[in-house]
Design a protein around this motif. Sequence first.
Motif, short mmCIF file in Angstrom:
data_model
loop_
_atom_site.label_atom_id
_atom_site.label_comp_id
_atom_site.label_asym_id
_atom_site.label_seq_id
_atom_site.Cartn_x
_atom_site.Cartn_y
_atom_site.Cartn_z
N HIS A 58 -14.06 -75.59 35.53
CA HIS A 58 -14.91 -76.08 34.45
C HIS A 58 -14.19 -76.22 33.11
O HIS A 58 -14.84 -76.35 32.07
N ALA A 59 -12.88 -76.19 33.14
CA ALA A 59 -12.07 -76.38 31.93
C ALA A 59 -12.46 -75.41 30.81
O ALA A 59 -12.45 -75.78 29.63
N ALA A 60 -12.79 -74.18 31.18
CA ALA A 60 -13.18 -73.19 30.17
C ALA A 60 -11.96 -72.70 29.41
O ALA A 60 -10.86 -72.58 29.96
N SER B 280 -9.11 -76.83 19.94
CA SER B 280 -9.52 -78.22 19.70
C SER B 280 -10.45 -78.70 20.81
O SER B 280 -10.61 -78.05 21.84
N ILE B 281 -11.05 -79.87 20.58
CA ILE B 281 -11.92 -80.48 21.59
C ILE B 281 -11.14 -80.77 22.87
O ILE B 281 -11.64 -80.61 23.98
N GLU B 282 -9.89 -81.17 22.71
CA GLU B 282 -9.07 -81.47 23.88
C GLU B 282 -8.84 -80.22 24.72
O GLU B 282 -8.83 -80.27 25.96
N GLN B 283 -8.69 -79.07 24.06
CA GLN B 283 -8.47 -77.82 24.78
C GLN B 283 -9.74 -77.35 25.49
O GLN B 283 -9.66 -76.73 26.55
N THR B 284 -10.89 -77.63 24.91
CA THR B 284 -12.16 -77.17 25.47
C THR B 284 -13.15 -78.33 25.53
O THR B 284 -14.10 -78.40 24.76
N PRO B 285 -12.96 -79.28 26.45
CA PRO B 285 -13.77 -80.50 26.46
C PRO B 285 -15.26 -80.26 26.70
O PRO B 285 -16.09 -81.04 26.26
N LYS B 286 -15.62 -79.20 27.43
CA LYS B 286 -17.03 -78.92 27.70
C LYS B 286 -17.62 -77.89 26.74
O LYS B 286 -18.77 -77.51 26.87
N GLY B 287 -16.81 -77.44 25.79
CA GLY B 287 -17.30 -76.45 24.84
C GLY B 287 -17.62 -75.12 25.48
O GLY B 287 -18.46 -74.37 24.99
N LEU B 288 -16.95 -74.80 26.58
CA LEU B 288 -17.23 -73.58 27.33
C LEU B 288 -16.15 -72.54 27.06
O LEU B 288 -14.96 -72.79 27.29
N TYR B 289 -16.58 -71.38 26.57
CA TYR B 289 -15.66 -70.27 26.31
C TYR B 289 -16.04 -69.08 27.18
O TYR B 289 -17.22 -68.79 27.38
N VAL B 290 -15.02 -68.39 27.69
CA VAL B 290 -15.24 -67.23 28.53
C VAL B 290 -14.53 -66.04 27.90
O VAL B 290 -13.33 -66.11 27.59
N VAL B 291 -15.25 -64.96 27.71
CA VAL B 291 -14.69 -63.74 27.13
C VAL B 291 -14.42 -62.75 28.26
O VAL B 291 -15.34 -62.30 28.94
#
Length: 534
Positions: A23-25, A76-87
């Motif tokens: 998911h490109a997180a 950046s948006i390119e690094q996280t295209p889906k706006g998904l972050y995982v801690v």
Amino acid sequence: MVLVSGAICSGKSALVDQLREKHAATVVKTKDLILRKLPRTKIERKALQKAGEKLDKSDGGEWVAEALQREIEATSIEQTPKGLYVVDSVRIPGQINAIRTAYGADVFHIHVTADPAVLKQRYLDRARNEDAGVEYEALKKNKTERDIGQLAALADVVVDTDRCTAGAVLVRATALLDLYPRGGEKLVDVLIGGQYGSEGKGNIVGHIATEYDLLVRVGGPNAGHQVFAEPKPEKYYHLPSGTKRAPNARLLLGPGAVINPKKLLDELAEHSIDRDRLTIDAQAMIISDEDIEEEERLFGNISSTAQGVGVASARKLTGRSDYKSGEKLFLAKDCEDLKPFIGSARKVLADAFVNGHRILLEGTQGTSLSVHHGQYPHVTTRDTTVAGCLADAGIAPSNVRRVIMVCRTFPIRVGGPSGPMENEVDMEEIHVRSGIPLDPLKVAERTTTTNRPRRIAEFDWEQFKDSVQLNGPTDIALTFVDYFGIENREAFRFEQLTNETIRFVEEVERVAGRPVSLLSTNFGWRNVIDRRAW
């Protein structure tokens, strides 16, 4: 924002790696955050545990949220295209609460666990630099590690990784995050009240609003909806209740809406809404000062809110000849103050359908206030059922995916001669049953629009069954479940509710023949138990 917690070797890393791959997180490791805050820390587990506890002790875990914000700002948006972050990973309740406070409904917490014997064997089978030469029992002596299992009570989902494969863990996480594509052309969900209004619809909309691209509301300012916010709740009289919770969603007031221009303009200013975001259909009806005066004169004996909605609606039907003369203000397109927002609901909806955008249609008031199906004359001036809301918005039934009917555990009507209600009780009775202090109950049970005290009654099973028949809901949202016991406010999953509440939900589902998919436990952050399988 996905928070992952769990004991050593519970499967956190496997889940995180899959979320990144599938998911490109963007993965944010608390280990790295510790090293940035305390750069002299050795890269070995015991030292990292000690450093983390030092930081937690300093501010109760808030440092994680602050460091996380800096990480997000740096990507950046390119690094996280889906706006998904995982801690990867949270370790104490304070860290979780700080992140939830910062990011609200966008936070999902997954706790992974396994049998202690399995955890130990996994540790013995693997080799990592930070674990070199450290016995498993030595690591488990750490207080934070010992208490990690308590985080399961705060999680949105708990997964036993020794009972399902790594792929199955990913499936469950993906479903929780609603990342699976949804097929079909049914793009509209409708939310309506199933009783006499004030069912807590705004609270439910606030929870689900971020899932939609277009928020639509019908009705008028005689119905106020509230959404929790700090330092004070958000109140909406014309705008959809998800206006601030879903800041990227477009807003639409349909042709069946009835508008008080001054009140709407004040609302737009309060919530900083510009002309590019809101569309008002040209044929929405305008409330005049004369409408309000006339309503106050005519309808005081049925506890009307006297906002002018009824008289304006009647004028739209009976005043067509007057409109042609141009002597009175009728439609939104003729109101100079609203012209920057005027457009076509049909065009906005057509564009949304073409682009596959999700749409939430929010009804107002309640089914038993419908002018056609309610207890006449104690009714409002429109059809408040699903069919009426769809007609007011200009949406075909075939576009509807879900119908969410919101009901209270104890229905209310506005105080005064507002109509019959079976088995009335008083706030003192609710106080005794629930354990909720009496004064806050009395403050809460006042109407949003007119600040009048409410009448309250036992759940009316006949009325409920009629509403199910009229609306054909796919899902029930049940609100005010804390009225069965104040301890329900501490429930984050269904099984944590009291036995009485669970039995009540089971009977609601049996009578309705539909699932209770959403339960509101309180008016605050993280106040909805979400059981949907959409």
